[in-house]
Design a protein around this motif. Structure first.
Motif, PDB file in Angstrom:
ATOM      1  N   PHE A  47      18.016  98.451 -85.333  1.00 52.79           N
ATOM      2  CA  PHE A  47      18.795  97.631 -87.183  1.00 52.79           C
ATOM      3  C   PHE A  47      19.561  98.439 -87.253  1.00 52.79           C
ATOM      4  O   PHE A  47      20.215  97.873 -87.530  1.00 52.79           O
ATOM      5  N   ILE A  48      19.310  99.580 -87.686  1.00 49.90           N
ATOM      6  CA  ILE A  48      20.261 100.709 -87.666  1.00 49.90           C
ATOM      7  C   ILE A  48      21.859 100.612 -87.195  1.00 49.90           C
ATOM      8  O   ILE A  48      22.818 101.076 -87.919  1.00 49.90           O
ATOM      9  N   ASN A  49      21.973 100.378 -85.505  1.00 47.97           N
ATOM     10  CA  ASN A  49      23.325 100.336 -85.062  1.00 47.97           C
ATOM     11  C   ASN A  49      23.574  99.404 -84.967  1.00 47.97           C
ATOM     12  O   ASN A  49      24.683  98.701 -84.203  1.00 47.97           O
ATOM     13  N   SER A  50      23.028  97.865 -85.248  1.00 46.83           N
ATOM     14  CA  SER A  50      23.779  96.915 -85.043  1.00 46.83           C
ATOM     15  C   SER A  50      25.075  96.594 -86.257  1.00 46.83           C
ATOM     16  O   SER A  50      24.978  97.083 -87.075  1.00 46.83           O
ATOM     17  N   PRO A  51      25.829  96.268 -85.297  1.00 41.46           N
ATOM     18  CA  PRO A  51      27.382  95.788 -86.083  1.00 41.46           C
ATOM     19  C   PRO A  51      26.694  94.949 -87.487  1.00 41.46           C
ATOM     20  O   PRO A  51      27.863  94.376 -88.028  1.00 41.46           O
ATOM     21  N   VAL A  52      25.752  94.110 -86.684  1.00 41.63           N
ATOM     22  CA  VAL A  52      25.625  92.301 -87.465  1.00 41.63           C
ATOM     23  C   VAL A  52      25.242  92.646 -88.311  1.00 41.63           C
ATOM     24  O   VAL A  52      26.120  92.056 -89.537  1.00 41.63           O
ATOM     25  N   VAL A  53      24.193  94.018 -89.566  1.00 39.33           N
ATOM     26  CA  VAL A  53      23.905  94.113 -90.355  1.00 39.33           C
ATOM     27  C   VAL A  53      24.448  94.849 -91.464  1.00 39.33           C
ATOM     28  O   VAL A  53      25.495  95.528 -91.141  1.00 39.33           O
ATOM     29  N   LYS A  54      24.296  94.319 -92.691  1.00 36.70           N
ATOM     30  CA  LYS A  54      25.205  94.463 -93.500  1.00 36.70           C
ATOM     31  C   LYS A  54      24.609  96.615 -93.997  1.00 36.70           C
ATOM     32  O   LYS A  54      23.274  96.794 -93.733  1.00 36.70           O
ATOM     33  N   GLN A  55      25.632  97.451 -94.226  1.00 35.87           N
ATOM     34  CA  GLN A  55      25.192  98.939 -94.464  1.00 35.87           C
ATOM     35  C   GLN A  55      24.550  97.904 -96.011  1.00 35.87           C
ATOM     36  O   GLN A  55      23.424  99.240 -95.750  1.00 35.87           O
ATOM     37  N   GLU A  56      25.150  97.482 -96.667  1.00 36.80           N
ATOM     38  CA  GLU A  56      23.557  97.796 -97.818  1.00 36.80           C
ATOM     39  C   GLU A  56      22.315  97.216 -97.844  1.00 36.80           C
ATOM     40  O   GLU A  56      21.290  98.108 -97.857  1.00 36.80           O
ATOM     41  N   MET A  57      22.496  96.408 -96.336  1.00 33.17           N
ATOM     42  CA  MET A  57      20.972  96.335 -96.559  1.00 33.17           C
ATOM     43  C   MET A  57      20.408  96.988 -95.209  1.00 33.17           C
ATOM     44  O   MET A  57      19.172  97.076 -95.169  1.00 33.17           O
ATOM     45  N   LEU A  76      21.376 110.658 -98.694  1.00 33.44           N
ATOM     46  CA  LEU A  76      22.696 110.747 -97.168  1.00 33.44           C
ATOM     47  C   LEU A  76      23.016 108.725 -97.052  1.00 33.44           C
ATOM     48  O   LEU A  76      23.465 108.872 -96.101  1.00 33.44           O
ATOM     49  N   PHE A  77      21.376 108.255 -96.814  1.00 32.94           N
ATOM     50  CA  PHE A  77      21.727 106.700 -96.889  1.00 32.94           C
ATOM     51  C   PHE A  77      22.855 106.639 -97.101  1.00 32.94           C
ATOM     52  O   PHE A  77      23.571 105.383 -97.056  1.00 32.94           O
ATOM     53  N   GLN A  78      22.642 106.187 -98.369  1.00 34.37           N
ATOM     54  CA  GLN A  78      23.798 105.901 -99.821  1.00 34.37           C
ATOM     55  C   GLN A  78      25.323 106.544 -99.123  1.00 34.37           C
ATOM     56  O   GLN A  78      26.166 105.427 -99.055  1.00 34.37           O
ATOM     57  N   LEU A  79      25.607 107.674 -98.545  1.00 31.02           N
ATOM     58  CA  LEU A  79      27.153 108.423 -97.578  1.00 31.02           C
ATOM     59  C   LEU A  79      27.459 107.021 -97.062  1.00 31.02           C
ATOM     60  O   LEU A  79      28.582 106.633 -96.028  1.00 31.02           O
ATOM     61  N   LEU A  80      26.101 107.176 -95.695  1.00 34.60           N
ATOM     62  CA  LEU A  80      26.350 106.428 -94.486  1.00 34.60           C
ATOM     63  C   LEU A  80      26.413 104.654 -94.754  1.00 34.60           C
ATOM     64  O   LEU A  80      27.457 104.135 -93.701  1.00 34.60           O
ATOM     65  N   ALA A  81      25.528 104.370 -95.716  1.00 28.86           N
ATOM     66  CA  ALA A  81      26.016 103.296 -95.929  1.00 28.86           C
ATOM     67  C   ALA A  81      27.785 102.987 -96.570  1.00 28.86           C
ATOM     68  O   ALA A  81      28.825 102.183 -95.475  1.00 28.86           O
ATOM     69  N   SER A  82      28.329 103.861 -97.592  1.00 24.66           N
ATOM     70  CA  SER A  82      29.831 103.775 -97.583  1.00 24.66           C
ATOM     71  C   SER A  82      30.445 103.818 -96.600  1.00 24.66           C
ATOM     72  O   SER A  82      31.106 103.699 -96.890  1.00 24.66           O
ATOM     73  N   ASN A  83      30.173 105.268 -96.219  1.00 21.95           N
ATOM     74  CA  ASN A  83      31.226 105.072 -94.635  1.00 21.95           C
ATOM     75  C   ASN A  83      30.943 104.237 -93.188  1.00 21.95           C
ATOM     76  O   ASN A  83      31.446 104.340 -92.540  1.00 21.95           O
ATOM     77  N   ALA A  84      29.666 103.806 -93.005  1.00 21.17           N
ATOM     78  CA  ALA A  84      30.038 103.636 -92.628  1.00 21.17           C
ATOM     79  C   ALA A  84      29.300 103.264 -90.880  1.00 21.17           C
ATOM     80  O   ALA A  84      29.636 103.000 -89.591  1.00 21.17           O
ATOM     81  N   ARG A  85      28.406 104.135 -91.888  1.00 25.25           N
ATOM     82  CA  ARG A  85      27.650 105.515 -90.219  1.00 25.25           C
ATOM     83  C   ARG A  85      26.939 105.856 -90.132  1.00 25.25           C
ATOM     84  O   ARG A  85      25.811 106.455 -89.671  1.00 25.25           O
ATOM     85  N   PHE A  86      25.571 104.305 -90.137  1.00 28.04           N
ATOM     86  CA  PHE A  86      24.032 104.828 -89.313  1.00 28.04           C
ATOM     87  C   PHE A  86      24.128 104.415 -88.127  1.00 28.04           C
ATOM     88  O   PHE A  86      23.061 105.286 -88.316  1.00 28.04           O
ATOM     89  N   GLU A  87      24.270 104.854 -86.902  1.00 25.89           N
ATOM     90  CA  GLU A  87      24.797 104.970 -86.031  1.00 25.89           C
ATOM     91  C   GLU A  87      23.873 106.513 -85.788  1.00 25.89           C
ATOM     92  O   GLU A  87      23.683 106.693 -84.565  1.00 25.89           O
ATOM     93  N   LEU A  88      24.586 107.405 -86.233  1.00 30.03           N
ATOM     94  CA  LEU A  88      24.915 108.437 -86.927  1.00 30.03           C
ATOM     95  C   LEU A  88      23.678 109.466 -86.672  1.00 30.03           C
ATOM     96  O   LEU A  88      23.256 110.517 -86.984  1.00 30.03           O
ATOM     97  N   LEU A  89      22.470 108.906 -87.676  1.00 30.77           N
ATOM     98  CA  LEU A  89      21.457 109.121 -88.534  1.00 30.77           C
ATOM     99  C   LEU A  89      20.323 109.717 -87.492  1.00 30.77           C
ATOM    100  O   LEU A  89      20.248 111.248 -87.952  1.00 30.77           O
TER     101      LEU A  89
END
Length: 178
Positions: A47-57, A76-89
């Motif tokens: 889910f976190i790494n999915s390119p299809v799921v929106k960052q805000e979700m 950090l969650f907010q930052l990763l959402a703004s930068n679309a980098r959740f795969e780094l979590l």
């Protein structure tokens, strides 16, 4: 820019902020929780790494799953959402933990044993590890039955191999030479 360099930058920024606010240790515990949760849950990782799921979700879901974490961690969650980098979590969680340990003078020693480490062996390993570093040592035990017995110790960039399998390989080499 490779992923781990980016993860280190995020981790360092979070650690700097958390340190100023006196919450570095709490955030470290959050990071451990996040890492264990992601590593223990394939669906969450996907889910976190999915390119299809929106960052805000993703942000919203993580904020709900980890609702008890510190505000620094939530930022950090907010930052990763703004930068679309959740795969780094999960990578950020690992890097934060390393930087945090470093900041409080703890060195992690990785000890590979064939079976779970005994208190006797742990004290031998700590003695050996303290030859490599002056920092306080915490041990992470990795289990690998293929080493048969003994242990392999890794501290920072140094490795000490006292496993039975390496001794057997040595004997075999000497036997072939002679």
């Amino acid at each position: 820019m490779d992923m781990s360099r980016a993860a280190i930058r995020y981790a360092k920024a979070i650690l700097d902020n958390a340190s100023v606010k006196g919450s570095a240790e709490v955030v470290n515990n959050d990071m451990k929780l996040i890492l264990e949760t992601i590593q223990g849950n394939k669906e969450l990782k996907t889910f976190i790494n999915s390119p299809v799921v929106k960052q805000e979700m993703k942000r919203s879901a993580l904020s709900q799953i980890f609702s008890a974490v510190n505000d620094e961690t939530k930022s950090l969650f907010q930052l990763l959402a703004s930068n679309a980098r959740f795969e780094l979590l999960d990578d950020i969680a690992i890097q934060y933990h390393n930087l945090y340990n470093d900041s409080i003078g703890i060195e992690k020693a990785y000890v590979t044993t064939a079976v779970a480490i005994t208190p006797e062996l742990e004290s031998k390993v700590i003695a050996k590890a303290s030859e490599f570093t002056s920092k306080k040592i915490t041990i992470e035990n990795l289990i690998d039955p293929s080493i048969i017995g003994g242990f392999i110790l890794r501290v920072a960039d140094k490795q000490y191999n006292a496993s039975v399998s390496s001794r057997l390989a040595e004997l075999k080499r000497e036997f072939i030479i002679n």
